[in-house]
Design a protein around this motif. Structure first.
Motif, PDB file in Angstrom:
ATOM      1  N   SER A 169      15.785  -0.844   6.130  1.00 40.07           N
ATOM      2  CA  SER A 169      15.198   0.330   6.781  1.00 40.07           C
ATOM      3  C   SER A 169      14.543   1.248   5.764  1.00 40.07           C
ATOM      4  CB  SER A 169      16.275   1.084   7.562  1.00 40.07           C
ATOM      5  OG  SER A 169      15.762   2.280   8.101  1.00 40.07           O
ATOM      6  N   PHE A 170      15.214   1.455   4.650  1.00 41.60           N
ATOM      7  CA  PHE A 170      14.662   2.327   3.612  1.00 41.60           C
ATOM      8  C   PHE A 170      13.371   1.740   3.044  1.00 41.60           C
ATOM      9  CE2 PHE A 170      14.135   3.640  -0.782  1.00 41.60           C
ATOM     10  CZ  PHE A 170      14.224   5.025  -0.674  1.00 41.60           C
ATOM     11  N   ALA A 171      13.415   0.465   2.690  1.00 46.06           N
ATOM     12  CA  ALA A 171      12.246  -0.166   2.082  1.00 46.06           C
ATOM     13  C   ALA A 171      11.065  -0.174   3.048  1.00 46.06           C
ATOM     14  CB  ALA A 171      12.589  -1.583   1.641  1.00 46.06           C
ATOM     15  N   TYR A 172      11.321  -0.487   4.307  1.00 42.56           N
ATOM     16  CA  TYR A 172      10.236  -0.527   5.293  1.00 42.56           C
ATOM     17  C   TYR A 172       9.621   0.860   5.492  1.00 42.56           C
ATOM     18  CZ  TYR A 172       7.845  -0.735   9.773  1.00 42.56           C
ATOM     19  OH  TYR A 172       6.907  -0.618  10.760  1.00 42.56           O
ATOM     20  N   SER A 173      10.456   1.886   5.641  1.00 43.36           N
ATOM     21  CA  SER A 173       9.925   3.235   5.851  1.00 43.36           C
ATOM     22  C   SER A 173       9.175   3.731   4.621  1.00 43.36           C
ATOM     23  CB  SER A 173      11.060   4.195   6.220  1.00 43.36           C
ATOM     24  OG  SER A 173      12.022   4.275   5.179  1.00 43.36           O
ATOM     25  N   TYR A 174       9.625   3.326   3.432  1.00 35.18           N
ATOM     26  CA  TYR A 174       8.934   3.741   2.210  1.00 35.18           C
ATOM     27  C   TYR A 174       7.549   3.094   2.121  1.00 35.18           C
ATOM     28  CZ  TYR A 174       8.525   5.244  -2.661  1.00 35.18           C
ATOM     29  OH  TYR A 174       8.110   5.858  -3.815  1.00 35.18           O
ATOM     30  N   ILE A 175       7.492   1.784   2.428  1.00 39.82           N
ATOM     31  CA  ILE A 175       6.200   1.088   2.406  1.00 39.82           C
ATOM     32  C   ILE A 175       5.278   1.639   3.483  1.00 39.82           C
ATOM     33  CG2 ILE A 175       5.102  -1.148   2.808  1.00 39.82           C
ATOM     34  CD1 ILE A 175       7.477  -2.483   1.504  1.00 39.82           C
ATOM     35  N   LYS A 176       5.845   1.959   4.642  1.00 38.36           N
ATOM     36  CA  LYS A 176       5.035   2.498   5.731  1.00 38.36           C
ATOM     37  C   LYS A 176       4.434   3.852   5.361  1.00 38.36           C
ATOM     38  CE  LYS A 176       5.232   3.398  10.708  1.00 38.36           C
ATOM     39  NZ  LYS A 176       6.128   3.424  11.905  1.00 38.36           N
ATOM     40  N   SER A 177       5.212   4.678   4.658  1.00 41.33           N
ATOM     41  CA  SER A 177       4.697   5.972   4.211  1.00 41.33           C
ATOM     42  C   SER A 177       3.556   5.785   3.220  1.00 41.33           C
ATOM     43  CB  SER A 177       5.822   6.790   3.578  1.00 41.33           C
ATOM     44  OG  SER A 177       6.819   7.104   4.528  1.00 41.33           O
ATOM     45  N   LEU A 178       3.704   4.841   2.301  1.00 41.16           N
ATOM     46  CA  LEU A 178       2.648   4.580   1.333  1.00 41.16           C
ATOM     47  C   LEU A 178       1.394   4.044   2.014  1.00 41.16           C
ATOM     48  CD1 LEU A 178       4.655   2.993  -1.625  1.00 41.16           C
ATOM     49  CD2 LEU A 178       3.524   5.218  -1.600  1.00 41.16           C
ATOM     50  N   ALA A 179       1.575   3.270   3.075  1.00 36.47           N
ATOM     51  CA  ALA A 179       0.427   2.707   3.782  1.00 36.47           C
ATOM     52  C   ALA A 179      -0.419   3.806   4.421  1.00 36.47           C
ATOM     53  CB  ALA A 179       0.898   1.721   4.845  1.00 36.47           C
ATOM     54  N   CYS A 234       0.093  -1.945   0.935  1.00 31.61           N
ATOM     55  CA  CYS A 234       1.269  -1.637   1.758  1.00 31.61           C
ATOM     56  C   CYS A 234       0.969  -1.757   3.247  1.00 31.61           C
ATOM     57  CB  CYS A 234       1.781  -0.235   1.440  1.00 31.61           C
ATOM     58  SG  CYS A 234       2.567  -0.094  -0.181  1.00 31.61           S
ATOM     59  N   SER A 235      -0.267  -1.474   3.651  1.00 23.27           N
ATOM     60  CA  SER A 235      -0.606  -1.605   5.072  1.00 23.27           C
ATOM     61  C   SER A 235      -0.499  -3.063   5.524  1.00 23.27           C
ATOM     62  CB  SER A 235      -2.011  -1.075   5.322  1.00 23.27           C
ATOM     63  OG  SER A 235      -2.978  -1.828   4.606  1.00 23.27           O
ATOM     64  N   VAL A 236      -0.827  -3.993   4.624  1.00 25.10           N
ATOM     65  CA  VAL A 236      -0.658  -5.418   4.939  1.00 25.10           C
ATOM     66  C   VAL A 236       0.831  -5.756   5.052  1.00 25.10           C
ATOM     67  CG1 VAL A 236      -1.092  -7.772   4.150  1.00 25.10           C
ATOM     68  CG2 VAL A 236      -2.829  -6.005   3.816  1.00 25.10           C
ATOM     69  N   ALA A 237       1.634  -5.205   4.125  1.00 24.00           N
ATOM     70  CA  ALA A 237       3.074  -5.472   4.163  1.00 24.00           C
ATOM     71  C   ALA A 237       3.717  -4.915   5.431  1.00 24.00           C
ATOM     72  CB  ALA A 237       3.731  -4.863   2.921  1.00 24.00           C
ATOM     73  N   VAL A 238       3.222  -3.768   5.898  1.00 23.50           N
ATOM     74  CA  VAL A 238       3.776  -3.165   7.114  1.00 23.50           C
ATOM     75  C   VAL A 238       3.550  -4.074   8.314  1.00 23.50           C
ATOM     76  CG1 VAL A 238       3.477  -1.261   8.746  1.00 23.50           C
ATOM     77  CG2 VAL A 238       3.653  -0.788   6.308  1.00 23.50           C
ATOM     78  N   ARG A 239       2.381  -4.685   8.402  1.00 27.32           N
ATOM     79  CA  ARG A 239       2.115  -5.589   9.524  1.00 27.32           C
ATOM     80  C   ARG A 239       3.078  -6.761   9.543  1.00 27.32           C
ATOM     81  NH1 ARG A 239      -3.340  -4.971   7.552  1.00 27.32           N
ATOM     82  NH2 ARG A 239      -4.450  -3.347   8.713  1.00 27.32           N
ATOM     83  N   ILE A 240       3.496  -7.196   8.370  1.00 22.89           N
ATOM     84  CA  ILE A 240       4.432  -8.323   8.295  1.00 22.89           C
ATOM     85  C   ILE A 240       5.843  -7.887   8.648  1.00 22.89           C
ATOM     86  CG2 ILE A 240       5.430 -10.042   6.735  1.00 22.89           C
ATOM     87  CD1 ILE A 240       2.794  -9.922   5.140  1.00 22.89           C
ATOM     88  N   LEU A 241       6.243  -6.693   8.185  1.00 25.21           N
ATOM     89  CA  LEU A 241       7.621  -6.241   8.348  1.00 25.21           C
ATOM     90  C   LEU A 241       7.884  -5.553   9.681  1.00 25.21           C
ATOM     91  CD1 LEU A 241       8.099  -4.748   4.764  1.00 25.21           C
ATOM     92  CD2 LEU A 241       9.034  -6.911   5.605  1.00 25.21           C
ATOM     93  N   ALA A 242       6.848  -4.988  10.304  1.00 25.76           N
ATOM     94  CA  ALA A 242       7.039  -4.172  11.511  1.00 25.76           C
ATOM     95  C   ALA A 242       7.760  -4.894  12.639  1.00 25.76           C
ATOM     96  CB  ALA A 242       5.693  -3.632  11.984  1.00 25.76           C
ATOM     97  N   PRO A 243       7.420  -6.155  12.972  1.00 24.43           N
ATOM     98  CA  PRO A 243       8.140  -6.796  14.088  1.00 24.43           C
ATOM     99  C   PRO A 243       9.649  -6.879  13.889  1.00 24.43           C
ATOM    100  CG  PRO A 243       6.153  -8.027  13.516  1.00 24.43           C
ATOM    101  CD  PRO A 243       6.346  -6.995  12.441  1.00 24.43           C
ATOM    102  N   LYS A 244      10.099  -6.933  12.649  1.00 24.58           N
ATOM    103  CA  LYS A 244      11.536  -7.076  12.401  1.00 24.58           C
ATOM    104  C   LYS A 244      12.236  -5.747  12.179  1.00 24.58           C
ATOM    105  CE  LYS A 244      14.841  -9.779   9.689  1.00 24.58           C
ATOM    106  NZ  LYS A 244      15.013 -10.839   8.658  1.00 24.58           N
ATOM    107  N   PHE A 245      11.559  -4.822  11.482  1.00 22.93           N
ATOM    108  CA  PHE A 245      12.239  -3.576  11.096  1.00 22.93           C
ATOM    109  C   PHE A 245      11.599  -2.313  11.702  1.00 22.93           C
ATOM    110  CE2 PHE A 245      12.681  -6.434   7.315  1.00 22.93           C
ATOM    111  CZ  PHE A 245      14.028  -6.722   7.502  1.00 22.93           C
ATOM    112  N   GLY A 246      10.574  -2.474  12.492  1.00 19.91           N
ATOM    113  CA  GLY A 246       9.850  -1.316  12.990  1.00 19.91           C
ATOM    114  C   GLY A 246      10.607  -0.471  13.992  1.00 19.91           C
TER     115      GLY A 246
END
Length: 1204
Positions: A596-606, A620-632
């Motif tokens: 949760s921490f890592a995803y929210s941090y990357i999302k903020s940077l995106a 980071c915006s690319v990473a968010v698209r990959i992580l969002a379905p699991k941790f969004g």
């Protein structure tokens, strides 16, 4: 033609001076500062003299100056003229009277020698004259580029060659300041601001160009310069120069005859050398002692006492300082006198010229008086060289400073100290002085401040010597050997401040899975070790990335360490490959806190828009698209990182804020929370304030769950938390209950661990059973006698300076100074009735009375200077602002804890009080050391601009836009006899292309004030009463219905109506004259039996000889099983007053529904509105919020506002 040019170039290949000749010139140097626009004030100086150059040997020549004149300009072009400054001219002439020697061959000036005792500022003026003879002539090219030494450093020069009709060669030279390998510039005060190359690409705040044009005539000896002209311009803006700028202009020229010098030179500003004639050299002169001064490159005179914003006589500074400190102390003894705050800069300038022996003499003279001692210690820290270190060393060894005085003074002294190698070596000595370890705060300040000094030192000296950081490395290793957690944490924090590359191996010894010989360490020590890499991340990103990845991939170490390692990785601005690797590992992460921490941090940077994250945000915006379905969809119960930022390309400024909440699955409370902010400006990043809190012992107290805690923030939750707190004594003595740290500019300057013994001492001091040995008892005694406390803190927040050479040999400076003077004064006298005799618990049954007056506030002064600043004179453009904040008070108070009653009495408002004020303006300034008291400061924009001039630019004429708003808005209360007024005034004259600079140029005034107003009736005092004891109020709507049903059974409709008419009479009581109950009696009985008690009641009344006027507010809370019922009733008090505000709010716990009903006006009947809010959440869908607002009757002005 081409062949003729080549022949001429061959003839000019040996550009030199004839040793047998004497050359006479007329030199005029002029520089001016302003906007270059009509009706706007400018400042400038003009220096003119005769120059004679003759031979001392085959390649050594002499330069002698005579007939020097110095003139100043301050005013409006076309309306004002230059005025001579004969005293300053005589002072400069005295140092230029003797000849200077310089080497010259092939068109290049070599080593320069000056008569003994000549100041560097005068030598630089000579360099400006000799700069005309510094050029490279190539014999075979018409266009060529050369990297050569010049007045501005080792820069790239672009040459172009052409011929005129008189068979003379015209050579144009343009120096590219953006392409200098060694530029003649100096920066100070910016060590903590990290350069940002991406932001620099968006625009610049300084653009400088210089162009020389030479006319050369072939001679038998080589080539002779018959004419020369140089034009230098600098455009500066606090923002992007694309949106308007201040302008500096200087020109230079050589002419063959006196006639040419008046028809060919531009009038806007110039540095000129006019060729008057050439004669045979009579003989070699007799020279006195000479001193080598180096080559043609400008040499900066970085005198810390030479402040660009003021000029004063610095002779005999000690008595002036004594008088000034006493004056400042007296003027600010009760409240901050804004008229004197600028004198703080005068005191700082005087301190910087006082010798070490003088500092000791001042200490002996001023330390005996508490106020004078405080001012002295607050200002002496600005000495910023070896003198302050020697002075503090003596104080530490003598032990004549209090612990609070010691750590505050040393912290500021080290922070403002010049980061020179010899000063760093001297500062090491404080690590071994016994007094440094006499108090924890003093010791922390010494160690942390030394780490900060090493960081600044490493910014200016690369590679940074290991010897500078070695004491901190030794401290860390020693703490590890002794297993001392306190010493390890302190040393790691200091190493984090230092950011030295040599500390990486030592830091790794404290990290799990990274150290060669791992040692089991507590999580908070490992956390400190990871955070100590934060500044190294920008200096050695590759090493920090390796360490961070190694930590993050270890799933068996504490989650907080992994999360902090994740943050440090992204502080290195990782490439896309590394971000992709982290993303793939996160997809397999099992710890939801880390995920949760890592995803929210990357999302903020995106979402980031700041330049430093320009490329990282895309990755980071690319990473968010990959992580969002699991941790969004992870809730806020997990660890989170939240950040917000903005950046303006027009302003070249921005800010960002970041909040980190680190949690673990085994605890209900966060492991650590951090909040920090950044400021982006003109290609640099400055970390502002950063705060962190770590509830180490409290977290252990609560564990993974709090028994009885449901999370609905009810009274039951509060009781559950308080019950859990009762187990604080179970926390080990060596483990802190709470840890806190604070950082400024990325440097940690304060941290504290609150341990169990501290809490025990507080409980013991405030315990109801505490007796006369309690410190609280002593405070009460002092208050009864009358307590007076005064504190004043002047502080130079920022001093940033940028210096650059000009073609005249004068230094152009861009500086920012930001200072504050803070003050608090409190006079308090208390009375306790009945008096406390045995223990503090008796206060619970006593009435406490207080009489107090005082002041809290500050005044901030800010200066921005762009101009010439030497020890002899100053001219330029200066932005100056002053912003005082003033909060005075005078009131009496009564506190009755038993009855839960609090009363305050304020005197009526008799005079205006300005709470917040801001004034600023831009000036054309001129000062010289011979007449410092008559400095000229002309507002750049005249007060009256009725007929503004126009700027003629073919093929159109552009006129400035005038803007002079002066609004004033007041909210007045005739009940209390006071009002709040907000007024502002702006004077601007701008052109379309000058956004956003014109917003800030011109006069600005803003004020927020409390003003007296004619009251309805004479006011004796304003009375505020807060009653938290039992109270009742008229029945609610639900109770009203129940009452009406009862009335309908007893007396029918007529009595029912009669009862409604009397329903609002809260003072009704049972009649003692009639045994039979009337309908009114029944209503009153029901009200008294069923009305809930008020949680609290607030009255604000204007007291006078007749009935008081004002308002009464009551708040009611009636919880039920599935409902939370809240009511607020505000009533106007006074004769013929019937205005009321009635608010009912109901929260349905089971249905996630809230309703509010608001009525106001005469007896709450004039206007009405209601609101309904509901939430819903269905599995597989996102939470929804529905709100409905219903307006039954509203005032006309609200209807008009709603229609806009």
């Amino acid at each position: 033609m081409r062949g003729l040019i080549l022949c001429c170039l061959v003839a000019l290949a040996d550009l030199s001076l004839d040793p047998k000749k004497t050359y006479d010139y007329k030199y005029v140097g002029l520089v001016n500062f302003g906007r270059g626009l009509p009706n706007l004030a400018e400042s400038g100086v003009r220096l003119s003299c005769k120059v004679k150059i003759f031979s001392a040997s085959a390649q050594a020549f002499m330069l002698q100056v005579s007939d020097l004149a110095f003139e100043e300009f301050n005013g409006f072009p076309g309306k004002n003229a230059f005025h001579g400054a004969p005293k300053l001219a005589a002072r400069i002439s005295a140092q230029l009277a003797k000849p200077f020697m310089f080497e010259y061959a092939g068109g290049h000036v070599g080593n320069i020698q000056a008569p003994a005792g000549t100041s560097d500022a005068i030598v630089n003026i000579v360099r400006g004259i000799l700069g005309f003879f510094q050029l490279t002539v190539k014999t075979t090219q018409r266009v060529y580029t050369v990297e050569e030494l010049g007045l501005h450093g080792l820069c790239q020069s672009n040459y172009a060659v052409e011929e005129n009709t008189e068979s003379e060669m015209i050579i144009t030279q343009v120096v590219d300041f953006s392409n200098c390998r060694e530029k003649a510039e100096l920066i100070s005060g910016m060590a903590m601001a990290v350069p940002d190359q991406v932001a620099a690409e968006k625009g610049d705040s300084i653009v400088s160009t210089v162009k020389y044009a030479y006319t050369l005539k072939p001679t038998a000896a080589g080539g002779m310069i018959t004419k020369a002209h140089a034009l230098e311009q600098q455009h500066f803006s606090p923002f992007n120069v694309k949106g308007g700028s201040f302008k500096m202009q200087a020109t230079a020229a050589i002419f063959h005859s006196v006639r040419d010098m008046y028809v060919k030179c531009p009038s806007s500003g110039r540095k000129e050398l006019f060729f008057l004639g050439m004669t045979e050299t009579a003989g070699a002169p007799t020279l006195g002692p000479m001193e080598p001064k180096g080559n043609i490159v400008y040499k900066f005179v970085h005198n810390q006492a030479n402040l660009p914003i003021l000029m004063q006589d610095l002779e005999n500074p000690i008595p002036k300082l004594v008088e000034l400190i006493k004056h400042l102390a007296q003027a600010n003894i009760y409240q901050i006198d804004s008229a004197t705050t600028e004198d703080v800069m005068k005191a700082i300038q005087l301190f910087r010229v006082v010798p070490f022996e003088g500092l000791d003499a001042l200490w002996k003279q001023l330390s005996g008086n508490a106020e004078h001692r405080q001012w002295f210690l607050n200002l002496v820290v600005e000495v910023n060289d070896a003198r302050i270190l020697r002075f503090l060393e003596e104080r530490f060894k003598a032990g004549d400073l209090g612990h609070t005085e010691a750590w505050q003074t040393l912290l500021l002294a080290f922070n403002h100290l010049q980061a020179l190698p010899e000063l760093v070596e001297m500062a090491k000595g404080f690590l071994t002085i016994p007094f440094s370890k006499s108090d924890p705060f003093v010791w922390h300040s010494v160690v942390l401040a030394y780490g900060s000094l090493v960081y600044k030192h490493c910014n200016y000296y690369t590679p940074c010597p290991v010897a500078a950081v070695q004491p901190l490395l030794d401290m860390a290793v020693d703490g590890l050997k002794r297993a001392s957690e306190e010493d390890m944490v302190l040393a790691l924090k200091a190493l984090g401040n230092a950011g030295h590359l040599a500390s990486i191996k030592t830091i790794m010894r404290f990290l799990p899975g990274v150290a060669a010989n791992p040692v089991a360490l507590p999580a908070h020590v490992q956390s400190a070790a990871v955070q100590s890499l934060r500044l190294i991340a920008t200096r050695d990103p590759h090493s920090v990335q390796e360490i961070g990845m190694s930590l993050f991939l270890q799933r068996d170490i504490p989650a907080e360490v992994r999360m902090l390692a994740f943050v440090v990785i992204f502080q290195t601005k990782p490439p896309m490959a590394l971000v992709s690797m982290l993303t793939s590992h996160l997809m397999e992460e099992k710890d939801l806190e880390v995920a949760s921490f890592a995803y929210s941090y990357i999302k903020s940077l995106a979402r980031s828009s700041t330049p430093d994250n320009r490329y990282l945000s895309t990755t980071c915006s690319v990473a968010v698209r990959i992580l969002a379905p699991k941790f969004g969809r992870l809730s806020f119960h997990y660890s989170k990182a939240v950040s917000m930022d903005w950046f303006s390309d027009d302003l070249l400024m921005g800010t960002s804020m970041e909040f980190l909440m680190l949690q673990s699955q085994s605890n209900i409370l966060p492991t650590e929370m951090m909040l920090k902010g950044k400021y982006f400006f003109i290609g640099r990043i400055l970390q502002l304030l950063e705060f962190g809190i770590r509830p180490e012992g409290i977290k252990q107290m609560f564990g993974a769950d709090i028994p009885g805690f449901r999370g609905d923030l009810s009274f039951n939750d509060l009781q559950a938390v308080l019950k859990a707190f009762q187990g604080w004594e179970k926390v080990p003595n060596d483990k802190p209950l709470l840890s806190f740290f604070a950082r400024a500019s990325g440097q940690e300057w304060f941290f504290v661990d609150l341990k169990k013994e501290f809490v025990q001492s507080l409980i013991k001091a405030f315990s109801p059973s505490a007796g006369k040995d309690s410190p609280v008892w002593e405070i009460i005694d002092n208050l009864k006698k009358g307590f007076v406390w005064h504190w004043t803190k002047p502080y130079l927040i920022a001093e940033t300076r940028y210096f650059q050479a000009t073609t005249l040999g004068l230094p152009i400076e861009i500086s920012k100074y930001y200072q504050t003077v803070n003050g608090i004064t409190a006079n308090v006298k208390a009375a306790v009735n009945p008096p406390v005799m045995e223990h503090l618990g008796q206060l619970m049954t006593s009435e406490i009375s207080l009489e107090t007056d005082g002041f809290i506030g500050f005044t901030k002064d800010f200066w921005l200077f762009h101009g010439i600043n030497t020890e002899l004179f100053q001219c330029g453009t200066e932005f100056k602002s002053k912003s005082p904040v003033t909060v005075p008070w005078r009131f009496s108070a009564k506190v009755n804890i038993r009855d839960k009653k609090f009363e305050l009495d304020f005197p009526p408002c008799k005079e205006p009080v300005e709470l917040i004020t801001l004034e600023s303006n831009v000036y054309a300034v001129s000062r010289n050391i011979e007449d410092p008291a008559v400095a000229k400061m002309t507002p750049m924009m005249p007060v009256a601009m009725d007929n503004p001039a126009t700027v003629k630019s073919e093929p159109q004429v552009v006129a400035p836009h005038l803007w002079h708003p002066a609004p004033k808005v007041c909210a007045e209360s005739t009940v209390y006899g006071l009002g709040v007024c907000m007024e502002s005034e702006l004077r601007r004259a701008y052109y379309h292309e000058e956004y956003p600079l014109y917003y800030f140029l011109g006069y600005t005034h803003f004020a927020l004030s409390i003003v007296p107003v004619q009251p309805i009736k004479p006011i004796e005092k304003i009375h505020v009463e807060v009653n938290a004891g039992p109270n009742t109020h008229p029945i609610s709507a639900r109770e009203l219905l129940q009452t009406l049903r009862r009335l309908s059974k007893v007396n029918g409709v007529r009595d029912h109506v009669e009862a409604m008419k009397n329903l609002d009479s809260s003072s009704a009581s049972s009649s003692t004259e009639d045994v039979q109950q009337t309908p009114r009696d029944i209503v009153t009985e029901v009200i008294l039996e069923s009305s809930p008690e008020a949680v609290f009641n607030v009255r604000v009344l204007a007291m006078s000889s007749s009935k008081p006027e004002g308002y009464d507010a009551a708040f009611y809370y009636t919880p039920e099983a599935h409902l939370e019922n809240v009511q607020l009733i505000v009533s106007q008090t006074g004769e013929d007053a019937n205005w009321k505000l009635c608010t009912d709010a109901v929260v349905h716990k089971t249905h996630a529904l809230a309703k509010a009903h608001v009525r106001w006006g005469a007896e709450c009947q004039s206007y009405e509105m209601s609101m309904k809010v509901a939430t819903a959440y269905l599995p597989g869908s996102r939470p929804t919020l529905k709100a409905k607002l219903h307006w039954a009757r509203v005032p006309e002005y609200m209807v008009e506002m709603g229609m806009r």
